[in-house]
Each structure stands twice: as structure tokens, then as C-alpha cells.
Motif scaffolding. Structure first.
Motif, PDB file in Angstrom:
ATOM      1  N   MET A  51      11.784  -7.633   8.535  1.00  0.00           N
ATOM      2  CA  MET A  51      11.223  -8.184   9.754  1.00  0.00           C
ATOM      3  C   MET A  51      10.111  -9.224   9.387  1.00  0.00           C
ATOM      4  O   MET A  51       9.402  -8.881   8.429  1.00  0.00           O
ATOM      5  CB  MET A  51      10.750  -7.146  10.763  1.00  0.00           C
ATOM      6  CG  MET A  51      12.076  -6.256  11.308  1.00  0.00           C
ATOM      7  SD  MET A  51      11.544  -5.048  12.706  1.00  0.00           S
ATOM      8  CE  MET A  51      11.445  -6.277  14.101  1.00  0.00           C
ATOM      9  N   GLY A  52      10.260 -10.283  10.321  1.00  0.00           N
ATOM     10  CA  GLY A  52       9.116 -11.142   9.865  1.00  0.00           C
ATOM     11  C   GLY A  52       7.757 -10.476  10.633  1.00  0.00           C
ATOM     12  O   GLY A  52       7.519  -9.626  11.087  1.00  0.00           O
ATOM     13  N   ILE A  53       6.626 -11.363  10.271  1.00  0.00           N
ATOM     14  CA  ILE A  53       5.139 -11.281  10.819  1.00  0.00           C
ATOM     15  C   ILE A  53       4.428 -12.508  10.799  1.00  0.00           C
ATOM     16  O   ILE A  53       4.919 -13.475  10.096  1.00  0.00           O
ATOM     17  CB  ILE A  53       4.389 -10.187   9.776  1.00  0.00           C
ATOM     18  CG1 ILE A  53       3.223  -9.928  10.467  1.00  0.00           C
ATOM     19  CG2 ILE A  53       4.602 -10.837   8.402  1.00  0.00           C
ATOM     20  CD1 ILE A  53       2.399  -8.779   9.773  1.00  0.00           C
ATOM     21  N   GLY A  54       3.798 -12.635  11.864  1.00  0.00           N
ATOM     22  CA  GLY A  54       3.182 -13.919  12.172  1.00  0.00           C
ATOM     23  C   GLY A  54       2.035 -14.156  11.202  1.00  0.00           C
ATOM     24  O   GLY A  54       1.167 -13.257  10.799  1.00  0.00           O
ATOM     25  N   GLU A  55       1.343 -15.500  11.289  1.00  0.00           N
ATOM     26  CA  GLU A  55       0.240 -15.558  10.493  1.00  0.00           C
ATOM     27  C   GLU A  55      -0.988 -14.760  11.291  1.00  0.00           C
ATOM     28  O   GLU A  55      -1.738 -14.346  10.638  1.00  0.00           O
ATOM     29  CB  GLU A  55      -0.338 -17.100  10.648  1.00  0.00           C
ATOM     30  CG  GLU A  55      -1.461 -17.647   9.933  1.00  0.00           C
ATOM     31  CD  GLU A  55      -1.479 -19.149   9.772  1.00  0.00           C
ATOM     32  OE1 GLU A  55      -2.622 -19.613   9.454  1.00  0.00           O
ATOM     33  OE2 GLU A  55      -0.312 -19.751  10.346  1.00  0.00           O
ATOM     34  N   GLU A  56      -1.279 -14.789  12.513  1.00  0.00           N
ATOM     35  CA  GLU A  56      -2.267 -14.244  13.051  1.00  0.00           C
ATOM     36  C   GLU A  56      -2.350 -12.669  12.788  1.00  0.00           C
ATOM     37  O   GLU A  56      -3.289 -12.301  12.405  1.00  0.00           O
ATOM     38  CB  GLU A  56      -2.303 -14.255  14.349  1.00  0.00           C
ATOM     39  CG  GLU A  56      -3.552 -13.851  15.167  1.00  0.00           C
ATOM     40  CD  GLU A  56      -3.422 -11.963  15.635  1.00  0.00           C
ATOM     41  OE1 GLU A  56      -4.401 -11.533  15.932  1.00  0.00           O
ATOM     42  OE2 GLU A  56      -2.188 -11.734  15.683  1.00  0.00           O
ATOM     43  N   ARG A  57      -1.181 -12.051  12.825  1.00  0.00           N
ATOM     44  CA  ARG A  57      -1.110 -10.647  12.378  1.00  0.00           C
ATOM     45  C   ARG A  57      -1.344 -10.342  10.877  1.00  0.00           C
ATOM     46  O   ARG A  57      -2.031  -9.498  10.310  1.00  0.00           O
ATOM     47  CB  ARG A  57       0.130 -10.040  12.613  1.00  0.00           C
ATOM     48  CG  ARG A  57       0.220  -9.625  14.004  1.00  0.00           C
ATOM     49  CD  ARG A  57       1.704  -9.034  14.176  1.00  0.00           C
ATOM     50  NE  ARG A  57       1.592  -8.271  15.589  1.00  0.00           N
ATOM     51  CZ  ARG A  57       2.467  -7.399  16.014  1.00  0.00           C
ATOM     52  NH1 ARG A  57       3.776  -7.312  15.454  1.00  0.00           N
ATOM     53  NH2 ARG A  57       2.465  -6.874  17.366  1.00  0.00           N
ATOM     54  N   ILE A  58      -0.935 -11.464  10.016  1.00  0.00           N
ATOM     55  CA  ILE A  58      -1.104 -11.279   8.484  1.00  0.00           C
ATOM     56  C   ILE A  58      -2.933 -11.118   8.254  1.00  0.00           C
ATOM     57  O   ILE A  58      -3.382 -10.761   7.406  1.00  0.00           O
ATOM     58  CB  ILE A  58      -0.573 -12.457   7.659  1.00  0.00           C
ATOM     59  CG1 ILE A  58       0.846 -12.328   7.614  1.00  0.00           C
ATOM     60  CG2 ILE A  58      -1.101 -12.604   6.286  1.00  0.00           C
ATOM     61  CD1 ILE A  58       1.516 -13.213   7.091  1.00  0.00           C
ATOM     62  N   ARG A  59      -3.508 -12.157   9.195  1.00  0.00           N
ATOM     63  CA  ARG A  59      -5.039 -12.270   8.931  1.00  0.00           C
ATOM     64  C   ARG A  59      -5.729 -11.119   9.293  1.00  0.00           C
ATOM     65  O   ARG A  59      -6.741 -10.813   8.898  1.00  0.00           O
ATOM     66  CB  ARG A  59      -5.429 -13.743   9.463  1.00  0.00           C
ATOM     67  CG  ARG A  59      -4.802 -14.777   8.984  1.00  0.00           C
ATOM     68  CD  ARG A  59      -5.450 -15.976   9.172  1.00  0.00           C
ATOM     69  NE  ARG A  59      -5.110 -17.273   8.792  1.00  0.00           N
ATOM     70  CZ  ARG A  59      -5.118 -17.721   7.484  1.00  0.00           C
ATOM     71  NH1 ARG A  59      -6.020 -16.948   6.335  1.00  0.00           N
ATOM     72  NH2 ARG A  59      -4.618 -18.928   6.821  1.00  0.00           N
ATOM     73  N   ARG A  60      -5.288 -10.646  10.851  1.00  0.00           N
ATOM     74  CA  ARG A  60      -5.555  -9.065  11.119  1.00  0.00           C
ATOM     75  C   ARG A  60      -5.557  -8.203  10.163  1.00  0.00           C
ATOM     76  O   ARG A  60      -6.458  -7.133   9.869  1.00  0.00           O
ATOM     77  CB  ARG A  60      -4.967  -8.881  12.297  1.00  0.00           C
ATOM     78  CG  ARG A  60      -5.437  -9.484  13.521  1.00  0.00           C
ATOM     79  CD  ARG A  60      -4.796  -9.040  14.772  1.00  0.00           C
ATOM     80  NE  ARG A  60      -4.845  -7.659  14.974  1.00  0.00           N
ATOM     81  CZ  ARG A  60      -4.095  -6.993  15.698  1.00  0.00           C
ATOM     82  NH1 ARG A  60      -3.245  -7.854  16.357  1.00  0.00           N
ATOM     83  NH2 ARG A  60      -4.511  -5.846  16.150  1.00  0.00           N
ATOM     84  N   LEU A  61      -4.477  -8.010   9.243  1.00  0.00           N
ATOM     85  CA  LEU A  61      -4.273  -7.106   8.414  1.00  0.00           C
ATOM     86  C   LEU A  61      -5.029  -7.280   6.943  1.00  0.00           C
ATOM     87  O   LEU A  61      -5.585  -6.240   6.462  1.00  0.00           O
ATOM     88  CB  LEU A  61      -2.736  -7.006   7.969  1.00  0.00           C
ATOM     89  CG  LEU A  61      -1.678  -6.660   8.892  1.00  0.00           C
ATOM     90  CD1 LEU A  61      -0.242  -7.008   8.270  1.00  0.00           C
ATOM     91  CD2 LEU A  61      -1.957  -5.200   9.224  1.00  0.00           C
ATOM     92  N   ALA A  62      -5.386  -8.515   6.658  1.00  0.00           N
ATOM     93  CA  ALA A  62      -6.170  -8.913   5.529  1.00  0.00           C
ATOM     94  C   ALA A  62      -7.500  -8.243   5.885  1.00  0.00           C
ATOM     95  O   ALA A  62      -8.322  -7.726   4.792  1.00  0.00           O
ATOM     96  CB  ALA A  62      -6.197 -10.420   5.397  1.00  0.00           C
ATOM     97  N   ALA A  63      -7.957  -8.463   7.052  1.00  0.00           N
ATOM     98  CA  ALA A  63      -9.395  -8.016   7.293  1.00  0.00           C
ATOM     99  C   ALA A  63      -9.355  -6.577   7.236  1.00  0.00           C
ATOM    100  O   ALA A  63     -10.396  -5.948   6.790  1.00  0.00           O
ATOM    101  CB  ALA A  63      -9.687  -8.484   8.838  1.00  0.00           C
ATOM    102  N   LEU A  76       0.285 -16.342   1.589  1.00  0.00           N
ATOM    103  CA  LEU A  76       1.151 -15.441   2.529  1.00  0.00           C
ATOM    104  C   LEU A  76       1.460 -15.947   3.816  1.00  0.00           C
ATOM    105  O   LEU A  76       2.592 -16.025   4.436  1.00  0.00           O
ATOM    106  CB  LEU A  76       0.664 -13.919   2.505  1.00  0.00           C
ATOM    107  CG  LEU A  76       0.334 -13.256   1.320  1.00  0.00           C
ATOM    108  CD1 LEU A  76      -0.401 -11.828   1.330  1.00  0.00           C
ATOM    109  CD2 LEU A  76       1.831 -13.159   0.662  1.00  0.00           C
ATOM    110  N   CYS A  77       0.596 -16.469   4.555  1.00  0.00           N
ATOM    111  CA  CYS A  77       0.620 -17.230   5.666  1.00  0.00           C
ATOM    112  C   CYS A  77       1.770 -18.226   5.707  1.00  0.00           C
ATOM    113  O   CYS A  77       2.408 -18.612   6.573  1.00  0.00           O
ATOM    114  CB  CYS A  77      -0.664 -17.519   6.334  1.00  0.00           C
ATOM    115  SG  CYS A  77      -1.810 -16.226   6.875  1.00  0.00           S
ATOM    116  N   ALA A  78       1.495 -19.093   4.653  1.00  0.00           N
ATOM    117  CA  ALA A  78       2.388 -20.449   4.453  1.00  0.00           C
ATOM    118  C   ALA A  78       3.906 -19.691   4.175  1.00  0.00           C
ATOM    119  O   ALA A  78       4.707 -20.397   4.888  1.00  0.00           O
ATOM    120  CB  ALA A  78       1.974 -20.895   3.204  1.00  0.00           C
ATOM    121  N   ILE A  79       4.098 -18.841   3.839  1.00  0.00           N
ATOM    122  CA  ILE A  79       5.613 -18.186   3.576  1.00  0.00           C
ATOM    123  C   ILE A  79       5.968 -17.713   5.266  1.00  0.00           C
ATOM    124  O   ILE A  79       7.156 -17.891   5.233  1.00  0.00           O
ATOM    125  CB  ILE A  79       5.440 -16.832   2.459  1.00  0.00           C
ATOM    126  CG1 ILE A  79       5.142 -17.268   1.203  1.00  0.00           C
ATOM    127  CG2 ILE A  79       6.977 -16.111   2.561  1.00  0.00           C
ATOM    128  CD1 ILE A  79       5.144 -16.037   0.108  1.00  0.00           C
TER     129      ILE A  79
END
Length: 284
Positions: A51-63, A76-79
Motif C-alpha cells: 500500500m502506498g503512503i503520502g509525503e505528509e504521512r512520511i514526514r509525520r512518521l519521521a518526526a 523517501l518522499c520522492a519515491i
């Protein structure tokens, strides 16, 4: 949206890197699911690439994971922003096995490439005639239309070396590969001539390991090392009888870097390599 049945290697890599960040942070899948407001099955599908994941969620997870590596998170956001259908290899989806598409995608995104081959010329440097012979002799035999598709795909992979700013490519090839007469003198003669030509391209370095070397070099397994936009995204692709395998564990990456370094150390320098290719071509 239902989970993907067959995520690409790059989609799976995005999920794997998110899992690594979670585990490094000591967070559970349940905690991550709570942050995102989803169930644990969704987290599992994201981390498997299904399943995909959006850039905003990736950045939330990083924090949430206390990851301060901005370059990795940007990569990762670019992917995550990539979509199927954007590149030439998508034309072969449903025609060729996924491993063919994954390899083309890996090469396209690489910042540099290092390859080792013992009995065959690297695929990206093969002529059409040479590639056709290899695919035509596959066991079991392939239908003519699939041979055509595989040859066409292999020829189009070369586009990365023809870009305005191609990735540096170091190809380490054993002399054995140059002396194999796949398809006969005409086919191998054209292949050797092509190697002479591409070896002069600015970003291509062709190094030959001669039979005469007295040092043992453990590079019997064909391998392609693809540098990522950040080191954490480096990948090794192994060409195995049952299909291509992508490795990204740090121990495997380190091992193959050392194997390639060792092979490069005993190979002839570029000019001497070209002279050997010329000599073998004249013997045909």
C-alpha cells in the motif's frame, strides 16, 4: 484502495525503509497505526510496499521516529510521489516478468553503477544480436514474441548511458566473457567492436580481469551495485537463475562493495582493457 498484489522493488524498498526507521526508534506497529489513525494491517501493508503512503504521512512518521536525516526523508518522499506509467519500462508491464521492470527502474534512479560479470557481457552493454542469442537459448525455450520483448527491453535500458548526465558506470568483466563465442564469430565480433566504442564514452569505465591474473577474485556471481541518492538507498541486484534479487541489508552492501573493490584492484586499467578486447577481436 486494496493492497497491491505485486509491488515494485522500489515500492517495497520505501516500505522497508519506513519499517527500519520504526524499529530503530523502538516503536511498535500498533503505535504507528495509532498515530496514522489506521489499523495495524494497514501499517503492515505500507511497510511491505503493498500500500502506498503520502509525503505528509512520511514526514509525520519521521518526526514520530525522531529521524533527523532530512536527505533520507526527502528521498523517501520522492519515491512516494512516483506513479506507474511515467517511464518507458511500464510499457512492458504484463509482458515481461516484474524483475525486468525492477532492474530498469533501479538503473534509472541510480547515481552510479558498478557491475561484475564473468561469462557474459553486462546486459546494458550488449548488442542486439548478442542479447538475442542469449534469450533464444533460454531453458525452457521462450516464445518468439517474448524473446523480442526481452531483447527490446534490454536495448532500451541503454538510454541511461545516453542521457546528458549519465550515471558513472564501472563494468568489471572477466576475459572469459570476451572469449565466449555466443552466436558465432559475427555476433561476438560485433559485440567486441561495440565494447570498444562504449568503453570510450565519458562515464563508462570498462575493466577486464585477464586470465593471467594470479590473484583469486571471488566475483563468480554476476552482480550490479546501484548507488542511491543517499547511501541508505544503495542496492545490489543479483542475476539468479530464478530471477533478479535485490539486496539492501548493510552487511550485504558492504560485502559486495568489497568484492567489487577486490575485482577492480586486479583488473587491467582502461587502456590495457581496450587493448585486450582489440587483441581478442583480431583473433576471431
Amino acid at each position: 484502495m486494496p493492497p497491491r498484489d505485486t509491488p515494485t522493488a522500489r515500492q517495497a524498498r520505501l516500505g522497508a525503509e519506513l519499517r527500519k526507521l520504526r524499529e530503530k526508534a523502538g516503536r511498535t506497529a500498533r503505535e504507528t497505526a495509532g498515530l496514522l489513525g489506521v489499523d495495524q494491517a494497514r501499517v503492515s501493508n505500507i511497510e511491505s510496499g503493498r500500500m502506498g503512503i503520502g509525503e505528509e504521512r512520511i514526514r509525520r512518521l519521521a518526526a514520530f521516529y525522531s529521524c533527523g536525516d532530512g536527505a533520507l526523508i526527502d528521498a523517501l518522499c520522492a519515491i512516494a510521489r512516483e506513479r506507474r506509467g511515467e517511464h518507458w519500462w511500464d510499457e512492458y508491464r504484463g509482458i515481461l516478468p516484474p524483475a525486468f521492470l525492477d532492474l530498469a527502474e533501479l538503473e534509472h534512479h541510480a547515481t552510479y553503477l558498478r557491475s561484475s560479470q564473468i561469462v557474459c557481457v553486462p546486459g546494458i552493454l550488449q548488442t542486439e544480436g548478442y542479447a538475442r542469442v542469449l534469450f533464444s537459448e533460454a531453458v525452457p525455450l521462450l516464445p518468439p514474441e517474448e524473446v523480442d520483448a526481452r531483447v527490446g527491453h534490454r536495448m532500451r535500458r541503454r538510454v541511461i548511458l545516453e542521457r546528458d548526465d549519465p550515471p558513472p558506470f564501472v563494468a568489471i568483466v572477466h576475459e572469459a566473457a570476451l572469449r565466449m563465442r555466443f552466436g558465432g564469430r559475427k555476433v561476438i565480433g560485433e559485440q567486441l567492436e561495440w565494447l570498444m566504442e562504449v568503453s570510450c564514452w565519458p562515464k563508462v569505465t570498462l575493466l577486464i580481469i585477464p586470465f593471467a591474473t594470479e590473484e583469486f577474485v571471488e566475483v563468480t556471481q554476476p552482480a550490479l551495485y546501484a548507488g542511491g541518492v543517499v547511501p541508505q538507498l544503495d542496492t545490489v541486484q543479483l542475476d539468479l537463475p530464478f530471477g533478479g534479487v535485490h539486496l539492501n541489508a548493510e552487511a550485504e552492501l558492504d560485502r559486495h562493495r568489497k568484492l567489487l573493490d577486490n575485482a577492480e584492484a586486479v583488473a587491467l586499467l582502461p587502456e590495457a582493457s581496450r587493448q585486450l578486447i582489440h587483441h581478442i577481436a583480431r583473433e576471431l
